[in-house]
Write an enzyme that holds these catalytic residues in place. Sequence first.
Site, PDB file in Angstrom:
ATOM      1  N   ARG A 164      -0.325  -6.286  -5.276  1.00 52.73           N
ATOM      2  CA  ARG A 164      -0.269  -6.885  -6.612  1.00 52.73           C
ATOM      3  C   ARG A 164       0.765  -6.229  -7.512  1.00 52.73           C
ATOM      4  O   ARG A 164       1.175  -6.814  -8.507  1.00 52.73           O
ATOM      5  CB  ARG A 164      -1.657  -6.905  -7.237  1.00 52.73           C
ATOM      6  CG  ARG A 164      -2.554  -7.921  -6.516  1.00 52.73           C
ATOM      7  CD  ARG A 164      -3.962  -7.874  -7.008  1.00 52.73           C
ATOM      8  NE  ARG A 164      -4.518  -6.549  -6.809  1.00 52.73           N
ATOM      9  CZ  ARG A 164      -5.703  -6.285  -6.323  1.00 52.73           C
ATOM     10  NH1 ARG A 164      -6.484  -7.260  -5.975  1.00 52.73           N
ATOM     11  NH2 ARG A 164      -6.129  -5.057  -6.180  1.00 52.73           N
ATOM     12  N   GLU A 218     -11.757   6.261  -1.955  1.00 54.19           N
ATOM     13  CA  GLU A 218     -13.174   6.557  -2.121  1.00 54.19           C
ATOM     14  C   GLU A 218     -13.818   6.925  -0.782  1.00 54.19           C
ATOM     15  O   GLU A 218     -14.639   7.825  -0.700  1.00 54.19           O
ATOM     16  CB  GLU A 218     -13.879   5.353  -2.749  1.00 54.19           C
ATOM     17  CG  GLU A 218     -15.284   5.647  -3.172  1.00 54.19           C
ATOM     18  CD  GLU A 218     -15.924   4.494  -3.926  1.00 54.19           C
ATOM     19  OE1 GLU A 218     -17.127   4.594  -4.201  1.00 54.19           O
ATOM     20  OE2 GLU A 218     -15.231   3.506  -4.222  1.00 54.19           O
TER      21      GLU A 218
END
Length: 171
Positions: free
Chosen positions: A58, A95
């Site tokens: 993006r 994460e």
Amino acid sequence: MDFKDYIRVIPDFPQPGISFKDITTLLNDGEKYRLAINELKELVSDLKIDLIAGPEARGFVIGAPLAYALGVGFVPIRKSGKLPYETIEAGYDLEYGKDTLAMHSDAIKPGQNVLIADDLLATGGTISTSISLVRQLGGNVVGTAFLIELSELNGRDKLDGINVVSLVKYQ
């Protein structure tokens, strides 16, 4: 204009507890997409920018049209193994694991002023890694630009005092 009106929020995606900010609803409205890019252009127009770099995917849809609007070049930052020429790489923690970003080794000349653009600033991991890549090649990071900033995740704290502009902030 409040661009939040054109960003769809999807609860519990990609996992429970996450509130995903979907920019595709903004991107598929040509007028609003153009206005968002033009507003980002105005916010960074006082910076001396030679190039814009954007991490996949993006960052491409924000950085490339912003580079076009400013009349400067665009440098894609990709995942390792996706670029066809000699690259430099930097790793970062996710994460649940690690990832690596890469840039062509000749993408930036020493001393060039680079703005890094992406759709979203969250924890700052992707952008701080992008900054590291630009600096490895001797580039000067003059700022960062985002459509969205998730303020509660304090991503800008990882950016070493670099100028951050964002159109929309979520708390």
